[in-house]
Design an enzyme around this catalytic site. Structure first.
Site, short mmCIF file in Angstrom:
data_model
loop_
_atom_site.label_atom_id
_atom_site.label_comp_id
_atom_site.label_asym_id
_atom_site.label_seq_id
_atom_site.Cartn_x
_atom_site.Cartn_y
_atom_site.Cartn_z
N THR A 1 -8.73 6.43 -1.58
CA THR A 1 -10.07 5.83 -1.67
C THR A 1 -11.12 6.90 -1.36
OG1 THR A 1 -9.68 5.04 0.58
CG2 THR A 1 -9.53 3.42 -1.19
N HIS B 1 0.81 -1.23 0.00
CA HIS B 1 0.00 0.00 0.00
C HIS B 1 0.83 1.26 0.00
CE1 HIS B 1 -3.92 -1.97 0.99
NE2 HIS B 1 -3.12 -2.87 1.54
N LYS C 1 -15.02 7.92 -3.01
CA LYS C 1 -16.26 8.24 -2.29
C LYS C 1 -16.83 9.56 -2.77
CE LYS C 1 -14.17 5.76 1.45
NZ LYS C 1 -13.28 5.87 2.62
N LYS D 1 0.59 14.42 1.08
CA LYS D 1 -0.79 14.68 0.65
C LYS D 1 -1.01 16.18 0.40
CE LYS D 1 -2.57 10.68 3.26
NZ LYS D 1 -3.27 9.79 2.29
N LYS E 1 -8.49 13.68 4.98
CA LYS E 1 -7.59 12.54 4.91
C LYS E 1 -6.54 12.74 5.99
CE LYS E 1 -6.74 13.70 0.57
NZ LYS E 1 -6.67 12.59 -0.35
N ARG E 2 -5.70 11.72 6.24
CA ARG E 2 -4.63 11.92 7.20
C ARG E 2 -3.77 13.11 6.80
NH1 ARG E 2 -3.90 7.95 11.20
NH2 ARG E 2 -2.20 9.27 11.79
C1 26Q Z 1 3.40 0.38 10.45
C2 26Q Z 1 4.31 0.05 11.45
C3 26Q Z 1 4.20 0.60 12.72
C4 26Q Z 1 3.15 1.46 12.99
C5 26Q Z 1 2.24 1.78 11.99
C6 26Q Z 1 2.38 1.26 10.72
C7 26Q Z 1 1.42 1.60 9.66
C8 26Q Z 1 0.07 1.65 9.93
C9 26Q Z 1 -0.84 2.00 8.94
C10 26Q Z 1 1.84 1.89 8.37
C11 26Q Z 1 0.93 2.24 7.39
C12 26Q Z 1 -0.42 2.29 7.67
C13 26Q Z 1 -1.44 2.65 6.70
C14 26Q Z 1 -1.22 2.92 5.45
C15 26Q Z 1 -2.29 3.35 4.55
O1 26Q Z 1 -3.40 3.63 4.97
N1 26Q Z 1 -2.02 3.39 3.25
C16 26Q Z 1 -3.05 3.80 2.30
O2 26Q Z 1 -3.71 2.62 1.85
C17 26Q Z 1 -4.82 2.94 1.05
C18 26Q Z 1 -5.53 1.66 0.72
O3 26Q Z 1 -4.81 0.93 -0.22
C19 26Q Z 1 -4.40 3.72 -0.18
O4 26Q Z 1 -5.55 4.11 -0.88
C20 26Q Z 1 -3.58 4.94 0.19
O5 26Q Z 1 -3.06 5.53 -0.97
C21 26Q Z 1 -2.45 4.53 1.12
O6 26Q Z 1 -1.75 5.68 1.58
#
Ligand code: 26Q
Length: 831
Positions: free
Chosen positions: A679, A380, A683, A577, A571-572
């Site tokens: 995503t 991702h 929406k 972004k 978004k975050r």
């Molecule tokens: C990893 C290790 C330690 C702590 C946290 C994490 C961690 C947690 C969540 C790393 C990444 C995430 C989330 C990533 C994320 O949301 N990515 C998004 O995924 C979406 C679904 O595929 C995409 O549409 C977005 O582009 C992408 O940024």
């Protein structure tokens, strides 16, 4: 009765017919009514008629849940027969939001519920508000998992989700003096009717200890993991109802609990305090979700969470198998597929090897063949800094047996590499699962690739960039492993539920099949020029904008005028972004208005929302900037008649359900090549917003679907960015662009930081940095031009509405049903 009816008569709501599914509704009216009364008395112990909205809400939730139970039982029993292959979605995050509404919609209970509440004199929206969001995720990846679960149930696919039952989900964000303040989200505090504990399926997860070699009864050398500290994994099941199809799938979430054994031992040794401390240590594992959406590397607790999920889930699946087939795993791979949601659960590769080899007695080759024909990995992210790595030291200490196995996997893999590219030592070093160096690390993505038969990205561009960049070497070795699965979102929640008036309008024209066959929305194209339809379409949008205005008023104290264009970025908060680019544009409009060019500015309300990782300094500073700029703009009357800015606190799933139906303009402005998919963009499109966006992630596919006349494209493309970077001179760009120069000037002179001198310097510096990875200055001009195109397009209401209709009409591809069909066909082989 203490529940007050919320009056909405003031609002100009388009007429709407309640669509009651006659078949399901028959007899259900009184069932819902009886259920509410019964649960109020028997489940909640209310003996008088003074129940609160919260209690009525709980009673309704329990009633709706009752309606799911028979179907849940039926679906579960069918899974046990092993007649079909099954899929398992392993994810550290499931960002579900609320469940009740979704269940009511999917079970066709809207009519009966409305009728029952009418008889009780209750207001549905008020009860709905009582349910807490299940915030078990950070953002895109977690919400994607929730949409996927919905689509699997909708398609009747035997797919189970496995995740963690965090006691505290994503933090609650509030804003104090313009800054983000985090507060814990104890979402389970008032109980969760949507989960059912399954204590009989508890299993044990091992930590620490050491590997021990021994020879078994047959004289074969084996390894076992001994002297471990064990933690119990207790499953809680949540129902995932399909849309009016009788299917209810399961999301199984694990809670950590201390084993009685070591408590008892310490207790008997007289150290009661230590016993309790040990218990806390075990239970810490599922206490809190890590609130970073880019990896926070190296935290031991996070590693424990990851292994806990992987191990408990695989043990659970294997237990079912051995109950039926004993120790014979010959056909296991025919019946199972595990989808790994990013690298977070990727220890599953090594854990399945351990379970098969150490515990089930299979030889390495057989176990490896099973593992590599059942595991599939989804990536991702393209940000190199977000790729997970775990130090060998930490892994060796916490999971010594897993580390052995990873080394063995790597050794055998490197033989394969050497065989393919004899003598290419550099390539072996590059591709090794173990990154050597002062402190060696395990590269989790590489473990995922080596251990899986499928590796996919989440949008066409993203998958392409993966095979050309990050995973190039692996693509050269195994081109057939790599594939794309463009993301999607569930049209049940993200259109039918969140935009009921648009749903009714669409139903009127093309019937209701689109809810499960979203491509059918293309039939709306024939109404694009129908002026009566356009009027109704615009009226729905206007009503939704009123609803959002109310939310903005309540949460931000800012007045949004529904006649202005609603320009939304939620978004975050992340540098890539580029919320900063958005703010620079807002400041530019402010500057234009204050310099007497107000009549050139099309009235606009800008809404920004999102959470920053608590340790992400620049992201948090950006929130402060947005709030300070908002303060200046909204309190200056000359400006606020044309421009408003609000930062919506605590953006979450439920907020998005109000926001996306109301947006005119969807901001998708990441630096090209950085947003894997997005995503939220989907929406917004589904709900008739036009996108202003870069050539990035799924934006490209949205642009292809709707056509460039209905999309405001801007900015450097990914390959151009690569070129530009080399000679990026932000100072020159600022000097030669008077608009940008004035914007930077306003920031620099402290116009938005009157009594907080210099606080925004780090943001200013980031724009002026020649090595700015996000290329904010480089895209400013092109962004402003695109915003101007959007603003003048908005002046022509009729054309704008046509584009809005076309966006919805061409959003069919972005249903997660389409995505899941592709996963089921190409990867899981379930169809
Ligand atoms: C990893 C290790 C330690 C702590 C946290 C994490 C961690 C947690 C969540 C790393 C990444 C995430 C989330 C990533 C994320 O949301 N990515 C998004 O995924 C979406 C679904 O595929 C995409 O549409 C977005 O582009 C992408 O940024």
């Amino acid at each position: 009765m203490t529940v007050k009816a919320v009056s909405r008569e003031k609002e100009s709501k388009p007429s709407k017919e309640v669509n009651v599914d006659a078949q399901i509704a028959s007899g259900a009216d009184s069932e819902v009514l009886d259920g509410i009364r019964r649960h109020l008395l028997y489940s909640l112990g209310r003996f008088d008629d003074r129940s609160t909205a919260h209690e009525w809400g709980k009673a309704l939730e329990l009633t709706v849940r009752d309606q799911l139970m028979k179907n849940w039982q039926k679906t579960r029993l069918a899974e046990r027969s092993y007649e079909n292959k099954r899929g398992f979605y392993l994810s550290l995050e499931f960002l579900l939001g609320r469940s009740m509404n979704n269940a009511i919609l999917n079970m066709g209970l809207e009519g009966p519920t409305a009728e029952a509440l009418k008889q009780l004199g209750l207001n549905y929206e008020e009860l709905e508000e009582e349910e807490r969001d299940a915030g078990l995720g950070n953002g895109g990846l977690g919400r994607l998992a929730a949409c996927f679960m919905d689509s699997c149930a909708n398609l009747g696919l035997p797919v189970r989700g496995y995740g963690i039952r965090y006691e505290y989900g994503m933090f609650h964000q509030s804003i104090r003096e313009g800054r983000q303040v985090e507060n814990p989200d104890h979402w389970l505090m008032a109980g969760n009717p949507w989960e059912i504990e399954q204590p009989d399926r508890t299993c044990k997860v091992k930590f620490y200890g050491r590997s021990e070699h021994y020879s078994n009864d047959a004289g074969r050398m084996c390894v076992r993991w001994v002297d471990t500290h064990d933690v119990l994994a207790v499953p809680f099941d949540m129902p995932i109802p399909g849309y009016k199809n009788g299917v209810v799938n399961t999301l199984r979430l694990w809670k950590a609990s201390a084993t009685d054994e070591f408590n008892l031992k310490d207790f008997n040794d007289g150290d009661y305090a230590d016993a309790v401390a040990q218990k806390n240590l075990a239970e810490q594992i599922t206490m809190v979700l890590y609130p970073n959406d880019a990896s926070e590397n190296g935290k031991e607790l996070r590693l424990r969470q990851q292994y806990f999920l992987a191990s408990a889930s695989l043990q659970d699946v294997i237990q079912d198998w051995t109950l039926k087939f004993g120790p014979n795993f010959d056909r296991f791979a025919e019946f199972h597929c595990f989808q790994l949601n990013d690298t977070h659960p990727t220890l599953a590769v090594a854990e399945l090897m351990r379970l098969l080899v150490d515990e089930q007695g299979l030889n390495w080759e057989k176990a490896w063949s099973i593992t590599t024909s059942t595991m599939a990995y989804t990536n991702h992210t393209l940000l190199p800094e977000a790729l997970e790595r775990w130090s060998v030291r930490l892994l060796g200490e916490l999971l010594p047996r897993l580390l052995d196995i990873i080394y063995e996997i790597n050794a055998r893999f490197l033989v394969e590499v050497a065989h393919c590219w004899p003598g290419d030592v550099e390539r072996q070093r590059r591709m090794s699962i173990i990154e050597e160096g002062h402190e060696p690390h395990v590269r989790m993505a590489y473990l995922g690739i080596v251990g899986s038969f499928s590796v996919n990205g989440v949008a066409a561009l993203h998958s392409d960039l993966l095979t050309r960049g990050l995973f190039k070497d692996f693509y050269a070795l195994w081109p057939n492993k790599f594939n794309n699965k463009t993301n999607g979102v569930t049209p049940r929640r993200w259109l039918a539920h969140c935009n009921p008036d648009l749903k009714s309008l669409i139903d009127e024209k093309i019937g209701t099949e689109w809810i499960c066959e979203l491509e059918q929305l293309s039939q709306l194209k024939s109404y694009v020029s129908d002026s009566a339809f356009q009027k109704k379409w615009a009226a729905v949008k206007h009503y939704n904008k009123q609803r959002l205005s109310q939310l903005v008023q309540d949460k931000c104290g800012v007045e949004f005028d529904p006649n202005f264009i609603f320009d939304v970025q939620v978004k975050r908060i992340h540098e890539y972004k580029r919320q900063l680019l958005n703010v620079l544009h807002v400041i530019h409009l402010y500057d234009k208005i204050t310099r007497g060019e107000a009549d050139q500015v099309v009235p606009r309300c800008v809404l920004i929302g999102g959470k920053a990782a608590p340790g992400y300094f620049l992201a948090k500073l950006l929130i402060k900037l947005i709030n300070n700029v908002a303060e200046v703009i909204n309190s200056d009357e000359r400006v606020s008649e044309r421009l408003r800015l609000a930062f919506l606190p605590n953006y979450n799933v439920s907020a998005m359900e109000v926001i996306c139906p109301a947006a005119d303009l969807s901001e998708q402005i990441s630096t090209a090549g950085k947003e894997a998919s997005g995503t939220g963009n989907m929406k917004f499109m589904m709900n008739g917003a036009l996108t202003i966006g870069t050539y990035d992630g799924a934006n490209i596919e949205i642009l292809d679907a709707v056509g460039e006349e209905h999309f405001f494209l801007f900015g450097l493309k990914e390959d151009e960015i690569v070129q530009h970077r080399i000679s990026h001179k932000p100072e020159h760009i600022v000097e030669s662009d008077p608009d940008l120069a004035r914007v930077m000037g306003l920031l620099q002179c402290g116009h938005f930081s009157m009594f907080e001198e210099g606080i925004f310097q780090p943001l200013i510096d980031s724009v002026l940095n020649p090595h700015d990875p996000w290329m904010v200055a480089a895209d400013f001009r092109s962004y402003v031009d695109a915003q101007n195109r959007a603003a003048s397009a908005y002046k022509n209401k009729e054309l704008w509405t046509q584009s809005s209709i076309l966006n919805t009409a061409t959003s069919g591809k972005f249903s997660s049903d389409r995505t899941i069909r592709e996963y089921a066909q190409d990867i899981w082989k379930l169809l």
